[in-house]
Design a protein around this motif. Structure first.
Motif, PDB file in Angstrom:
ATOM      1  N   SER A 211       0.818  -1.222   0.000  1.00  0.00           N
ATOM      2  CA  SER A 211       0.000   0.000   0.000  1.00  0.00           C
ATOM      3  C   SER A 211       0.843   1.259   0.000  1.00  0.00           C
ATOM      4  N   SER A 212       2.116   1.141   0.354  1.00  0.00           N
ATOM      5  CA  SER A 212       2.956   2.337   0.444  1.00  0.00           C
ATOM      6  C   SER A 212       4.390   1.987   0.083  1.00  0.00           C
ATOM      7  N   LEU A 213       4.969   2.800  -0.775  1.00  0.00           N
ATOM      8  CA  LEU A 213       6.352   2.621  -1.225  1.00  0.00           C
ATOM      9  C   LEU A 213       6.975   4.008  -1.279  1.00  0.00           C
ATOM     10  N   CYS A 293       3.478   5.197   4.701  1.00  0.00           N
ATOM     11  CA  CYS A 293       4.742   5.374   5.414  1.00  0.00           C
ATOM     12  C   CYS A 293       5.545   6.535   4.831  1.00  0.00           C
ATOM     13  N   ALA A 294       6.448   7.043   5.632  1.00  0.00           N
ATOM     14  CA  ALA A 294       7.387   8.073   5.176  1.00  0.00           C
ATOM     15  C   ALA A 294       8.681   7.913   5.954  1.00  0.00           C
ATOM     16  N   LEU A 295       9.803   8.204   5.293  1.00  0.00           N
ATOM     17  CA  LEU A 295      11.104   8.245   5.945  1.00  0.00           C
ATOM     18  C   LEU A 295      11.525   9.704   5.992  1.00  0.00           C
ATOM     19  N   SER A 296      11.678  10.236   7.195  1.00  0.00           N
ATOM     20  CA  SER A 296      11.911  11.662   7.330  1.00  0.00           C
ATOM     21  C   SER A 296      12.955  11.920   8.408  1.00  0.00           C
ATOM     22  N   THR A 297      13.544  13.119   8.360  1.00  0.00           N
ATOM     23  CA  THR A 297      14.452  13.559   9.413  1.00  0.00           C
ATOM     24  C   THR A 297      13.713  14.562  10.286  1.00  0.00           C
ATOM     25  N   ILE A 298      13.456  14.186  11.524  1.00  0.00           N
ATOM     26  CA  ILE A 298      12.775  15.075  12.470  1.00  0.00           C
ATOM     27  C   ILE A 298      13.688  15.267  13.666  1.00  0.00           C
ATOM     28  N   GLN A 299      13.947  16.530  13.994  1.00  0.00           N
ATOM     29  CA  GLN A 299      14.866  16.883  15.075  1.00  0.00           C
ATOM     30  C   GLN A 299      16.217  16.199  14.891  1.00  0.00           C
ATOM     31  N   LEU A 304      11.007   6.775  10.966  1.00  0.00           N
ATOM     32  CA  LEU A 304      10.010   6.129  10.126  1.00  0.00           C
ATOM     33  C   LEU A 304       8.645   6.531  10.649  1.00  0.00           C
ATOM     34  N   LEU A 305       7.796   7.064   9.769  1.00  0.00           N
ATOM     35  CA  LEU A 305       6.444   7.483  10.141  1.00  0.00           C
ATOM     36  C   LEU A 305       5.455   6.538   9.474  1.00  0.00           C
ATOM     37  N   VAL A 306       4.499   6.050  10.247  1.00  0.00           N
ATOM     38  CA  VAL A 306       3.459   5.180   9.726  1.00  0.00           C
ATOM     39  C   VAL A 306       2.101   5.748  10.138  1.00  0.00           C
ATOM     40  N   THR A 307       1.266   6.067   9.157  1.00  0.00           N
ATOM     41  CA  THR A 307      -0.082   6.548   9.416  1.00  0.00           C
ATOM     42  C   THR A 307      -1.076   5.480   8.993  1.00  0.00           C
TER      43      THR A 307
END
Length: 410
Positions: A211-213, A293-299, A304-307
């Motif tokens: 569902s997410s790539l 999903c998203a791969l992000s730089t936070i702080q 890895l973010l999963v909604t």
């Protein structure tokens, strides 16, 4: 990967992803019910909305001013919308419409595309490489690569044997990842040439619906999630002569032997050997739900973010060196009021013994003003290049100013 947009039965909400501990709601609209598509143009005020009440109509808003820029109606239900600074793409089941985002004029209509009931398509976020990818067949995994700037087909890529299920570009538009409906193999191709660069095996025992790539912004990692409980993160790396020589280990020796053997083996066999296992994984608490999903730089740390479709945002720490199992550090409710008190019950204590991920999590409780170097949520450019005014034609798209956009160089 700096903001999150969700459609609900009452409207839509926009959140800023600048902090692990706190989820900041940027905007909420209840003007249109049953929103099933909401796409925001980076961190700008431009948002495109489609509702179940009028599934053939696209509404373009300037949400900070509370004004509608324009709306367009199409011949059938809108299945997906993609946009970058140059193009806005509307995908129907058997046609694709390409608009110029500066004045919203229709530039091209691609008719008689193969039946695409899920509205599968991908658009590069890099407007200098406005490549569009969509299925070229309903029965095989052929990808049509279309140049959104020249409005011509660039090439077709025979990516998989079975029909496509997922497509995504990296941040520069130089790579394209794909998966078929079987969901067992994920391939990465060079753009615009279409040569296969990587091949990853997600699993062999069961077919899944991916569902997410998504790529990380630096294109080092590729994340895939499905209707199962496992999220896979692959690392894109090739051994080259320019890299330091590996230590003489048994596994390293066997790896080189396999690499040499692939030159003499049939393509099907050598392909199996070139596939890599996941670099990192996540085992979700839920299964069978659609998620993104998203791969992000936070702080300053990779996350890895999963909604999930039930309205939760899960934040994990990703160890960029050793990988392994990612550690859940925060769970936010997207359908609540967004207050800190409501999320306290979801706070997770660091496990014992502490892992790398748990250690860095404890150091990241101070909210950051920026998720990526170059711009902040309030639209002011902190560093980096911004789009000059002359790139924007006079037309209905009038944002606050050009500083609402992220820098051109990613």
């Amino acid at each position: 990967c700096s903001s999150l947009a969700i459609g609900t039965t009452t409207g839509y909400r926009l959140f800023s992803l600048s902090s692990v501990e706190q989820l900041d709601q940027v905007h909420e609209s209840n003007e249109i019910p049953d929103v099933y598509i909401v796409e925001r143009l980076f961190s700008s005020s431009l948002v495109v909305v489609v509702s179940h009440a009028k599934p053939q109509q696209m509404n373009v808003y300037h949400f900070k001013k509370g004004t509608e820029i324009c709306n367009y109606s199409y011949s059938s239900k809108i299945l997906s919308i993609r946009l970058n600074r140059q193009r806005l793409v509307v995908c129907l089941e058997e046609s694709i419409y390409i608009h110029n985002i500066k004045d919203m004029k229709l530039l091209k209509t691609i008719l008689d595309t193969p039946p695409n009931p899920t509205g599968l398509c991908a658009l590069s976020i890099n407007h200098a490489n406005s490549y569009l990818a969509y299925p070229g067949s309903a029965t095989s995994g052929e990808i049509v690569l279309y140049d959104g700037n020249t409005l011509k087909t660039a090439c077709t890529i025979p990516a998989h044997d079975g029909p496509l299920a997922a497509l995504t570009f990296n941040s520069t538009g130089s790579k394209l990842a794909s998966a078929s409906e079987k969901g067992t193999v994920i391939r990465v191709f060079s753009i615009p040439g279409g040569q296969k660069l990587y091949e990853f095996r997600r699993g062999m025992k069961r077919y899944v619906n991916i569902s997410s790539l998504v790529f990380s912004m630096d294109s080092q990692f590729l994340c895939a999630s499905s209707n199962t409980e496992t999220v896979h993160i692959f690392k894109l790396e090739h051994l080259t002569d320019s890299r330091p020589e590996e230590p003489p280990t048994w596994s390293g020796y066997m790896g080189k032997m396999f690499q040499a053997a692939t030159n003499y083996l049939p393509a099907q066999v050598s392909g199996m050997m070139s596939q890599d296992r996941a670099f990192a994984t996540v085992r979700l608490n839920i299964s069978g739900q659609r998620n993104i999903c998203a791969l992000s730089t936070i702080q300053k740390l990779p996350r890895l973010l999963v909604t999930t479709s039930d309205g939760h945002l899960y934040i994990y720490n990703l160890d960029p060196q050793d990988g392994g199992e990612c550690v859940l550090i925060k769970n936010h409710s997207l359908l609540g009021q967004g207050k800190m008190e409501e999320n306290k019950e979801n706070d997770l204590q660091p496990p014992v013994p502490q892992s790398y991920a748990a250690t860095v999590a404890r150091q990241s409780t101070v909210p950051s003003t920026s998720t990526m170097p170059g711009y902040s949520e309030d639209g002011g450019a902190l560093r980096g290049e911004v789009i000059p005014e002359h790139e924007f034609a006079t037309g209905p798209v009038c944002l606050d100013d050009e500083n609402e956009f992220p820098p051109v160089s990613i």
